[in-house]
Design a protein around this motif. Structure first.
Motif, PDB file in Angstrom:
ATOM      1  N   GLY A 122    -174.730 -32.594  41.008  1.00 34.43           N
ATOM      2  CA  GLY A 122    -173.885 -33.378  41.901  1.00 34.43           C
ATOM      3  C   GLY A 122    -172.434 -32.960  41.908  1.00 34.43           C
ATOM      4  O   GLY A 122    -171.589 -33.651  42.511  1.00 34.43           O
ATOM      5  N   SER A 123    -172.094 -31.823  41.277  1.00 39.60           N
ATOM      6  CA  SER A 123    -170.694 -31.386  41.236  1.00 39.60           C
ATOM      7  C   SER A 123    -170.173 -31.059  42.627  1.00 39.60           C
ATOM      8  O   SER A 123    -170.900 -30.507  43.469  1.00 39.60           O
ATOM      9  N   GLY A 124    -168.925 -31.363  42.862  1.00 39.86           N
ATOM     10  CA  GLY A 124    -168.307 -31.042  44.133  1.00 39.86           C
ATOM     11  C   GLY A 124    -167.645 -29.677  44.164  1.00 39.86           C
ATOM     12  O   GLY A 124    -167.111 -29.271  45.205  1.00 39.86           O
ATOM     13  N   PHE A 125    -167.670 -28.923  43.040  1.00 39.59           N
ATOM     14  CA  PHE A 125    -167.064 -27.591  42.997  1.00 39.59           C
ATOM     15  C   PHE A 125    -168.027 -26.542  43.546  1.00 39.59           C
ATOM     16  O   PHE A 125    -169.250 -26.668  43.417  1.00 39.59           O
ATOM     17  N   SER A 126    -167.470 -25.521  44.160  1.00 39.70           N
ATOM     18  CA  SER A 126    -168.274 -24.429  44.683  1.00 39.70           C
ATOM     19  C   SER A 126    -168.834 -23.595  43.537  1.00 39.70           C
ATOM     20  O   SER A 126    -168.168 -23.375  42.525  1.00 39.70           O
ATOM     21  N   THR A 127    -170.057 -23.093  43.740  1.00 44.71           N
ATOM     22  CA  THR A 127    -170.696 -22.236  42.736  1.00 44.71           C
ATOM     23  C   THR A 127    -170.537 -20.753  43.068  1.00 44.71           C
ATOM     24  O   THR A 127    -171.205 -19.909  42.481  1.00 44.71           O
ATOM     25  N   ALA A 128    -169.632 -20.445  43.984  1.00 37.81           N
ATOM     26  CA  ALA A 128    -169.474 -19.052  44.420  1.00 37.81           C
ATOM     27  C   ALA A 128    -169.037 -18.143  43.272  1.00 37.81           C
ATOM     28  O   ALA A 128    -169.365 -16.958  43.261  1.00 37.81           O
ATOM     29  N   ASN A 129    -168.285 -18.658  42.324  1.00 36.99           N
ATOM     30  CA  ASN A 129    -167.758 -17.835  41.228  1.00 36.99           C
ATOM     31  C   ASN A 129    -168.368 -18.200  39.881  1.00 36.99           C
ATOM     32  O   ASN A 129    -167.703 -18.108  38.853  1.00 36.99           O
ATOM     33  N   ASP A 130    -169.636 -18.602  39.896  1.00 38.71           N
ATOM     34  CA  ASP A 130    -170.232 -19.058  38.643  1.00 38.71           C
ATOM     35  C   ASP A 130    -170.777 -17.925  37.786  1.00 38.71           C
ATOM     36  O   ASP A 130    -171.280 -18.155  36.686  1.00 38.71           O
ATOM     37  N   SER A 131    -170.672 -16.667  38.254  1.00 38.68           N
ATOM     38  CA  SER A 131    -171.086 -15.505  37.474  1.00 38.68           C
ATOM     39  C   SER A 131    -169.991 -14.455  37.591  1.00 38.68           C
ATOM     40  O   SER A 131    -169.609 -14.065  38.696  1.00 38.68           O
ATOM     41  N   ARG A 132    -169.478 -13.973  36.452  1.00 40.78           N
ATOM     42  CA  ARG A 132    -168.320 -13.091  36.467  1.00 40.78           C
ATOM     43  C   ARG A 132    -168.510 -11.945  35.480  1.00 40.78           C
ATOM     44  O   ARG A 132    -168.891 -12.161  34.332  1.00 40.78           O
ATOM     45  N   THR A 133    -168.221 -10.732  35.926  1.00 40.22           N
ATOM     46  CA  THR A 133    -168.258  -9.558  35.066  1.00 40.22           C
ATOM     47  C   THR A 133    -166.841  -9.208  34.632  1.00 40.22           C
ATOM     48  O   THR A 133    -165.918  -9.230  35.443  1.00 40.22           O
ATOM     49  N   PHE A 134    -166.658  -8.916  33.357  1.00 39.23           N
ATOM     50  CA  PHE A 134    -165.328  -8.578  32.851  1.00 39.23           C
ATOM     51  C   PHE A 134    -165.394  -7.329  31.978  1.00 39.23           C
ATOM     52  O   PHE A 134    -166.474  -6.895  31.548  1.00 39.23           O
ATOM     53  N   GLY A 135    -164.249  -6.745  31.716  1.00 42.69           N
ATOM     54  CA  GLY A 135    -164.183  -5.580  30.845  1.00 42.69           C
ATOM     55  C   GLY A 135    -162.769  -5.302  30.412  1.00 42.69           C
ATOM     56  O   GLY A 135    -161.799  -5.832  30.965  1.00 42.69           O
ATOM     57  N   GLY A 136    -162.644  -4.457  29.402  1.00 44.21           N
ATOM     58  CA  GLY A 136    -161.315  -4.136  28.908  1.00 44.21           C
ATOM     59  C   GLY A 136    -161.306  -2.945  27.975  1.00 44.21           C
ATOM     60  O   GLY A 136    -162.337  -2.568  27.413  1.00 44.21           O
ATOM     61  N   ILE A 137    -160.132  -2.333  27.847  1.00 40.11           N
ATOM     62  CA  ILE A 137    -159.871  -1.277  26.877  1.00 40.11           C
ATOM     63  C   ILE A 137    -158.640  -1.698  26.093  1.00 40.11           C
ATOM     64  O   ILE A 137    -157.616  -2.043  26.687  1.00 40.11           O
ATOM     65  N   GLU A 138    -158.733  -1.682  24.777  1.00 39.46           N
ATOM     66  CA  GLU A 138    -157.670  -2.264  23.967  1.00 39.46           C
ATOM     67  C   GLU A 138    -157.348  -1.386  22.760  1.00 39.46           C
ATOM     68  O   GLU A 138    -158.240  -0.806  22.141  1.00 39.46           O
ATOM     69  N   THR A 139    -156.059  -1.331  22.446  1.00 40.31           N
ATOM     70  CA  THR A 139    -155.584  -0.677  21.231  1.00 40.31           C
ATOM     71  C   THR A 139    -154.918  -1.721  20.345  1.00 40.31           C
ATOM     72  O   THR A 139    -154.110  -2.505  20.832  1.00 40.31           O
ATOM     73  N   VAL A 140    -155.265  -1.724  19.066  1.00 37.90           N
ATOM     74  CA  VAL A 140    -154.659  -2.646  18.112  1.00 37.90           C
ATOM     75  C   VAL A 140    -154.009  -1.823  17.008  1.00 37.90           C
ATOM     76  O   VAL A 140    -154.664  -1.024  16.352  1.00 37.90           O
ATOM     77  N   VAL A 141    -152.717  -2.023  16.835  1.00 42.60           N
ATOM     78  CA  VAL A 141    -151.959  -1.314  15.808  1.00 42.60           C
ATOM     79  C   VAL A 141    -151.408  -2.333  14.815  1.00 42.60           C
ATOM     80  O   VAL A 141    -150.763  -3.312  15.211  1.00 42.60           O
ATOM     81  N   SER A 142    -151.669  -2.137  13.549  1.00 40.93           N
ATOM     82  CA  SER A 142    -151.229  -3.046  12.497  1.00 40.93           C
ATOM     83  C   SER A 142    -150.308  -2.318  11.516  1.00 40.93           C
ATOM     84  O   SER A 142    -150.314  -1.089  11.423  1.00 40.93           O
ATOM     85  N   PHE A 143    -149.544  -3.072  10.788  1.00 44.18           N
ATOM     86  CA  PHE A 143    -148.717  -2.481   9.733  1.00 44.18           C
ATOM     87  C   PHE A 143    -148.573  -3.473   8.591  1.00 44.18           C
ATOM     88  O   PHE A 143    -148.888  -4.641   8.721  1.00 44.18           O
TER      89      PHE A 143
END
Length: 439
Positions: A418-439
């Motif tokens: 019964g939600s009134g929100f659209s389900t158009a964006n209910d599945s999402r693909t994501f990605g990333g490339i990350e560098t982590v530098v510690s000291f």
């Protein structure tokens, strides 16, 4: 009068020289050697007379100005005897890269980001007493635009009330991570093999008091904090209480169990992903309506297990929460799970997977469940019945201070009936490339 080191050295040279003469040496050589030994003896006698006439007790080579700090620390009694800079340790890390959440997520157009950076300062002004400060230089998911913010900041008293069997007790007082579950231990990018966090990601930071201890393989923590999100005075009389037990069952098996009750508060310090525990409808739309209550309380539990093999490991998690509203129509029960296998491909390369989900126990009820930076763009208000996340990544770490991560994943949102929100964006693909530098 005791002989000097030089005296002893000369005597040893004389004795060794005499002992090493070949038995078959010629008479002339023997006579020459005896003469040399006599000269050495006379030299020793002269040195002893000079020493007696000009005594210099305690004379020696002074290397105190050339010692390393660790050596100086070992030579003094107590941290208070150190210079101020010997008792301070500074460390930190930064995580930066390229992130893309798809059109509906928190990074819809793909962006280069300094995702997070923190500075840690630890000081030990006295033995068993320390001060820890965490400064968030930037945190994309929490950035308010007001500049650096304080993370943890507490005084620590360790190894108190020691017993003969090795049991110890420690105390932290100040602003602390609430010791619930295991996710808070890998909130920093430097501690997590993946870029994204779990769907539930239960976590809290607050002002309060923590007592902890360990006996053999069993560790325990008990904490009491204000319970509300704001720094400063509490907004209600009730406090947040949290307890945790953990045990190294064997070198390859770790178990922990946590429980928490928050007390009543308008905006809790407890986070689920990007959302705080609040009355339904407080921060976003809700098809079920908005709770008339100004405060809710929350009771939570979680169990975790970590199994380690030679080149692989497996993390398991299950937890639940009951959000109690004065109007029972807006009570919510949540359940979350997490499964995280990991394979060490080499000493520097690992493959990491994580499936996680969080949702209400009733398909007709929803709550504010957003996920971290990848999932927090186009929201479904308090209408999300369940959020699921699958993430897969590779981490390359050539040394303890440098990490490179690549990750792809998928989020799924199931809305309440019964939600009134659209389900158009209910599945999402994501990605990333990350560098982590510690000291």
């Amino acid at each position: 009068m005791p002989s000097s080191p030089l005296d002893g050295t000369l005597r040893c040279v004389a004795l060794i020289t005499s002992a090493c003469l070949p038995a078959y040496a010629q008479d002339a050589a023997q006579e020459s050697t005896q003469q040399e030994l006599e000269r050495l003896r006379q030299r020793i006698d002269a040195l002893e007379r000079a020493r007696a006439q000009n005594p210099q007790p305690g004379a020696g080579v002074d290397l105190s100005g050339e010692e390393y700090p660790s050596i100086r620390a070992a030579a003094t009694e107590g941290a208070a005897a150190h210079t101020w800079y010997d008792s301070i340790r500074i460390s930190g890390y930064g995580a930066l890269g390229f992130y893309d959440s798809g059109n509906a997520g928190g990074v819809p157009h793909g962006s280069f980001l300094v995702k997070e950076a923190s500075l840690f300062v630890e000081a030990q002004p006295w033995e068993h007493v320390g001060l820890f400060t965490e400064l968030w230089l930037t945190r994309y998911r929490f950035d308010s635009g007001s500049g650096p913010e304080v993370g943890e900041l507490y005084a620590k008293f360790s190894d108190l009330f020691g017993t003969a069997d090795g049991a110890r007790i420690g105390v932290k007082v100040g602003r602390i991570d609430v010791p619930f579950g295991e996710d808070y231990l890998r909130m920093d990018a430097s501690e997590d093999p993946l870029i994204s966090l779990s769907a539930a990601d239960p976590w809290a930071i607050d002002e309060g008091l923590e007592v902890y201890g360990r006996l053999d393989s069993l560790s325990w923590i008990l904490a009491v904090t204000n319970g509300n999100i704001a720094s400063g005075p509490d907004d209600h009389d009730s406090k947040l209480w949290c307890g945790k037990l953990s045990c190294d069952v064997s070198p390859n098996v770790y178990l922990s169990a946590s429980a928490l009750t928050s007390g009543a508060t308008g905006v809790s310090t407890i986070w689920f992903g990007q959302g705080l525990v609040t009355p339904v409808g407080a921060f976003a739309g809700s098809t079920a309506g908005t709770s008339p209550s100004s405060a809710v309380s929350c009771t939570m539990w979680e169990g975790d297990a970590h199994l380690k093999l030679e080149d692989a490991s497996l993390g398991l998690q299950v937890g639940g929460a009951f959000i109690d509203d004065a109007d029972s129509t807006f009570d919510r029960s949540l359940l979350w799970v997490q499964v995280g296998p990991s394979l060490q491909l080499s000493t520097t390369l690992s493959l990491n997977l994580r499936y996680s989900s969080i949702g209400t126990d009733d398909p007709a009820e929803g709550y504010l469940l957003q996920g971290d930076i990848f999932g927090s763009g186009s929201e479904f208000g308090y209408d999300t019945h369940r959020m699921q996340r699958m993430a897969a990544g590779v981490r390359y770490s050539p040394n303890p201070y440098l990490q490179f991560k690549v990750e792809v994943g998928q989020d799924w949102y199931d809305l309440m009936s019964g939600s009134g929100f659209s389900t158009a964006n209910d599945s999402r693909t994501f990605g990333g490339i990350e560098t982590v530098v510690s000291f």
